[in-house]
Design a protein around this motif. Structure first.
Motif, mmCIF file in Angstrom:
data_model
loop_
_atom_site.group_PDB
_atom_site.id
_atom_site.type_symbol
_atom_site.label_atom_id
_atom_site.label_comp_id
_atom_site.label_asym_id
_atom_site.label_seq_id
_atom_site.Cartn_x
_atom_site.Cartn_y
_atom_site.Cartn_z
ATOM 1 N N ALA A 1 3.842 8.645 -8.193
ATOM 2 C CA ALA A 1 3.319 7.623 -7.284
ATOM 3 C C ALA A 1 4.443 6.793 -6.684
ATOM 4 C CB ALA A 1 2.324 6.726 -8.020
ATOM 5 N N HIS B 1 2.222 17.977 -2.970
ATOM 6 C CA HIS B 1 3.453 17.612 -2.268
ATOM 7 C C HIS B 1 4.638 18.435 -2.750
ATOM 8 C CE1 HIS B 1 6.844 15.197 -0.829
ATOM 9 N NE2 HIS B 1 7.250 15.058 -2.077
ATOM 10 N N HIS C 1 4.178 7.806 -2.981
ATOM 11 C CA HIS C 1 3.182 6.940 -2.368
ATOM 12 C C HIS C 1 3.546 5.462 -2.266
ATOM 13 C CE1 HIS C 1 0.348 10.342 -3.468
ATOM 14 N NE2 HIS C 1 0.203 10.198 -2.175
ATOM 15 N N TYR D 1 -1.254 11.970 1.798
ATOM 16 C CA TYR D 1 -0.056 11.160 1.607
ATOM 17 C C TYR D 1 -0.355 9.662 1.590
ATOM 18 C CZ TYR D 1 3.289 14.966 1.617
ATOM 19 O OH TYR D 1 4.017 16.077 1.265
ATOM 20 N N ALA D 2 -1.569 9.302 1.947
ATOM 21 C CA ALA D 2 -1.986 7.906 1.814
ATOM 22 C C ALA D 2 -2.603 7.631 0.453
ATOM 23 C CB ALA D 2 -2.977 7.545 2.923
ATOM 24 N N GLY D 3 -2.682 8.661 -0.398
ATOM 25 C CA GLY D 3 -3.165 8.457 -1.757
ATOM 26 C C GLY D 3 -4.437 9.188 -2.121
ATOM 27 N N GLN E 1 2.924 9.642 6.599
ATOM 28 C CA GLN E 1 2.465 8.305 6.226
ATOM 29 C C GLN E 1 2.489 7.361 7.422
ATOM 30 O OE1 GLN E 1 5.179 7.942 2.922
ATOM 31 N NE2 GLN E 1 3.592 8.383 1.419
ATOM 32 N N VAL F 1 3.139 3.563 1.256
ATOM 33 C CA VAL F 1 1.780 3.265 1.690
ATOM 34 C C VAL F 1 1.143 2.233 0.761
ATOM 35 C CG1 VAL F 1 -0.519 4.226 2.072
ATOM 36 C CG2 VAL F 1 1.486 5.501 2.792
ATOM 37 N N THR F 2 1.411 2.334 -0.527
ATOM 38 C CA THR F 2 0.870 1.361 -1.479
ATOM 39 C C THR F 2 1.350 -0.040 -1.140
ATOM 40 O OG1 THR F 2 0.828 3.039 -3.218
ATOM 41 C CG2 THR F 2 0.730 0.737 -3.914
ATOM 42 N N GLU G 1 10.217 14.437 0.939
ATOM 43 C CA GLU G 1 9.798 13.047 1.168
ATOM 44 C C GLU G 1 10.039 12.621 2.611
ATOM 45 O OE1 GLU G 1 11.378 12.738 -2.715
ATOM 46 O OE2 GLU G 1 9.493 13.838 -2.485
#
Length: 328
Positions: free
Chosen positions: A305, A165, A309, A199-201, A264, A312-313, A257
């Motif tokens: 994170a 990223h 992220h 980007y979803a992890g 995302q 999404v988390t 971002e």
């Protein structure tokens, strides 16, 4: 520009150093034109500072280990461009990894080393100021997270193909290696769905497509040289027959971002069975996606994170809870 035997273009040598008392030496116009758009190479003087010799790095690594810092030694014995970092065994014997790095298959990574050494923190601040001046971009006001990562690796190992990223600057301090960078916007090379999963992890979402290798440019890095990785530029790295010591300086930025939030949102929409438009096609839709996903951002992020992220988390947490309830 020349071409290597595997079909990838080989970047030309960097400009000569000048004597103006700065760590970085680059062509200002090239820097401004290519910053976070295209990879390019320039020069530095960090390898002459005496701060990044292996014994000093080992001291910082052990200090980090004592304070639960993010330091890892990974065995790259079976590494390849198609390999996955997660599939490689991690070593808990850090001193042994340093002692035998010249003859084994170790890849030692010290993430956020600047938090554990005042000299490294000062170097990072100075480099950031110089990068801002060279790029003529308000870098420091756009930064959401900056990380200095030290890398010590054994001869001849390869780092798998992947994307990041952050905007990245890779400084070579000892040894030589090849860094192959691909265009950041090539969605045939790394399709939108793979970027969405990243980007979803899923940090290993990008797959190496050997048939597209000729689209990459190989930068030969020797001590005193830097290569710039634009955000999302796919890349792989291969050491020469020598120990390699490098510094990777990475910048998360608000502007990056904003694009991440669109990816995302698209990940969520695709999970719902829809076919969302990629970033840049519809500014209005992009704006709406950013506004919705940004409501889930961490307000005071301190880690990668949390910066990248957390939306999404946070979105996944209630969904996973519902799934667990349904399975009961």
């Amino acid at each position: 520009m020349s071409v290597t035997s595997n079909g990838a273009a080989l970047a030309d040598a960097s400009p000569q150093l000048t004597s103006d008392g700065k760590f970085l030496h680059a062509c200002n116009q090239e820097f401004k034109s290519n910053f976070n758009l295209h990879p390019f190479k320039f020069n530095h003087l960090l390898h002459e500072s005496g701060l990044f010799e292996i014994p000093r790095i080992e001291e910082v690594a052990l200090r980090m280990l004592e304070k639960n810092g993010n330091v890892r030694a990974i065995n790259f014995k079976n590494s390849s461009l198609e390999a996955r970092f997660s599939a490689m065994p991690h070593s808990t014997r850090l001193k042994e990894a340093f002692a035998s790095v010249h003859e084994n298959d170790s890849w030692i990574k010290l993430t956020q080393a600047h938090l554990y050494d005042a000299d490294y923190a000062q170097v990072l601040d100075t480099i950031t100021a110089e990068l801002e001046e060279l790029s003529d971009y308000p870098l420091r006001s756009d930064i959401t997270l900056v990380t200095m990562t030290l890398l010590v690796s054994s001869p001849n190992i390869s780092t798998p193909f992947h994307i990041d990223h952050e905007t990245n600057f890779l400084f070579q301090l000892q040894g030589s290696k090849d860094v192959c960078l691909f265009p950041a916007t090539d969605r045939e090379l790394v399709p939108d769905q793979e970027v969405e999963r990243y980007y979803a992890g899923n940090f290993e979402a990008a797959r190496y497509r050997r048939q597209l290798q000729s689209r990459g440019t190989i930068f030969r890095l020797n001590p005193g040289e830097v290569v710039h990785h634009p955000s999302l530029a796919p890349h792989w790295v291969k050491n020469d027959d020598n120990i390699s010591v490098s510094i990777s300086i990475n910048y998360c930025m608000r502007s990056l971002e904003q694009r991440a939030r669109v990816y995302q949102a698209n990940y969520v929409l695709r999970m719902m069975g829809l076919k969302p438009l990629p970033p840049g096609v519809s500014p209005l839709r992009d704006s709406l996606k950013r506004k919705v996903i940004s409501t889930l951002e961490h307000r005071h992020p301190k880690t990668f994170a949390e910066v990248v992220h957390s939306p999404v988390t946070r979105l996944k947490s209630p969904l996973n809870a519902v799934r667990r309830l349904v399975k009961r």
